[in-house]
Design an enzyme around this catalytic site. Structure first.
Site, mmCIF file in Angstrom:
data_model
loop_
_atom_site.group_PDB
_atom_site.id
_atom_site.type_symbol
_atom_site.label_atom_id
_atom_site.label_comp_id
_atom_site.label_asym_id
_atom_site.label_seq_id
_atom_site.Cartn_x
_atom_site.Cartn_y
_atom_site.Cartn_z
ATOM 1 N N ALA A 148 11.532 -10.394 -3.271
ATOM 2 C CA ALA A 148 11.895 -10.384 -4.696
ATOM 3 C C ALA A 148 13.360 -10.748 -4.903
ATOM 4 O O ALA A 148 14.152 -9.956 -5.419
ATOM 5 C CB ALA A 148 11.589 -9.018 -5.316
ATOM 6 N N ASP A 181 -4.535 -4.442 14.429
ATOM 7 C CA ASP A 181 -3.255 -5.073 14.723
ATOM 8 C C ASP A 181 -2.104 -4.069 14.640
ATOM 9 O O ASP A 181 -1.156 -4.127 15.423
ATOM 10 C CB ASP A 181 -3.011 -6.231 13.754
ATOM 11 N N GLY A 182 -2.186 -3.139 13.669
ATOM 12 C CA GLY A 182 -1.133 -2.134 13.529
ATOM 13 C C GLY A 182 -1.040 -1.240 14.758
ATOM 14 O O GLY A 182 0.058 -0.886 15.209
ATOM 15 N N LEU A 227 4.316 -13.321 4.882
ATOM 16 C CA LEU A 227 3.328 -14.151 4.184
ATOM 17 C C LEU A 227 3.105 -13.658 2.763
ATOM 18 O O LEU A 227 2.975 -14.445 1.828
ATOM 19 C CB LEU A 227 2.012 -14.158 4.961
ATOM 20 N N SER A 228 3.074 -12.324 2.585
ATOM 21 C CA SER A 228 2.841 -11.769 1.252
ATOM 22 C C SER A 228 4.024 -11.995 0.315
ATOM 23 O O SER A 228 3.907 -11.813 -0.894
ATOM 24 C CB SER A 228 2.550 -10.260 1.347
#
Length: 316
Positions: free
Chosen positions: A234, A96-97, A214-215
């Site tokens: 964060a 994908d990258g 998502l992460s």
């Protein structure tokens, strides 16, 4: 099968020589189909170092210049650099990258991209080398579809962003050091939303919702949905949550930082900008086009990648 010879432009990952068997399988398949094959110059120099590939290209075993062997004039293989290419299809060989990097080279040419995955199944690169011959046959028969994937365009006040200014996955505004967070003043269509106090902010397309966003707790959004997603990295406040906006929205971000600089990453390609720079994000005027076989199903890929329904309990 159509008698028309198709032209393919090939880009690839430069660090997958262990996948040489799959690479040779793809090149041989294209050659056997009588395709006109254009290879990115940098990728070509990588390929000719793989045993057996020079023979596919029709290069003598002992070329006059081993470091840069030339393709014979009558060959159906050609090389190109930059964006100096035209083709019926573009092939991205990697994961994908690699396909994200390929899309940044295709830009507004509107050439459909075929993602050939050299490793595990991907969301974008979902054609395996083993089934590539079947895929090429399907292209000739017209048994495929082309998905339009939205892109995010980035404009800045001050220093221009180097390289491609469009993201297929996401645009991330990030702090440069570990000492302190950054402040990101955010307006939507000219209306003030909030000032994020965070390590960063991710603005993603539906395609990119299964990546960095998502992460950081963002939701999964099905490609083709006309939205854009903003997810803080964060955040200082626990009240901050991801927000989904119509992809017609005009997003304006102004960043301040104690280090007086910050990073902007467009599909992972990052650059440094001075604080006070205003970034304007909007949907690009063109889409990336990704080829999908009729047998490919998004939810099947999602279920496999996310391991939904799998029993992960240890069997004793």
């Amino acid at each position: 099968m159509s008698s028309k010879a198709l032209t393919f432009a090939i880009f690839g990952n430069l660090y997958q020589q262990e996948k040489s068997a799959a690479i040779k399988q793809v090149l041989t398949c294209l050659k056997n189909h009588g395709a006109r094959i254009m290879v990115d110059e940098e990728y070509y120099h990588f390929l000719v170092g793989i045993p057996g590939v020079q023979e596919i290209f029709g290069i003598a075993e002992t070329p006059s210049n081993p470091q840069s062997p030339e393709i014979p004039e009558r060959s159906r293989f050609y090389t190109f650099s930059g964006d100096n290419f035209e083709a019926d299809f573009v092939i991205s060989m990697g994961g994908d990258g690699t396909l994200l990097k390929t899309a940044s080279r295709v830009r507004d040419k509107q050439i459909p991209i075929i993602g050939v995955n050299m490793g595990r199944l991907g969301f974008l690169a979902d054609v395996s080398a083993k089934t590539f011959d079947e895929t090429v046959d399907a292209l000739h028969r017209g048994e495929y579809s082309v998905e339009d994937r939205a892109l995010i365009n980035v404009e800045t006040d001050g220093e221009p962003i180097d390289g491609c200014s469009c993201a297929l996955n996401d645009v991330a505004i990030l702090k440069r050091d570990s000492a302190s967070m950054i402040s990101i003043r955010t307006c939507i269509n000219g209306e003030y939303l909030t000032t994020y106090q965070a390590d960063g902010l991710i603005v993603s397309t539906p395609t990119g919702s299964t990546a960095y966003s998502l992460s950081n707790g963002g939701p999964i959004i099905v490609p083709g949905t006309g939205v854009v997603l903003m997810t803080a990295v964060a955040p200082h406040s626990l009240n901050v949550r991801p927000i989904v906006l119509p992809d017609t929205s005009k997003i304006e971000l102004t960043v301040t930082s104690r280090s007086h600089t910050f990073l902007v990453a467009i599909d992972g390609r990052s650059g440094k900008l001075p604080e006070g720079t205003t970034l304007r994000l909007s949907r690009a005027p063109y889409n990336a086009k990704v080829v999908k076989r009729s047998t490919t199903r998004y939810f099947s890929t999602l279920r496999e990648k996310m391991m939904w329904g799998a029993d992960l309990r240890e069997v004793k």
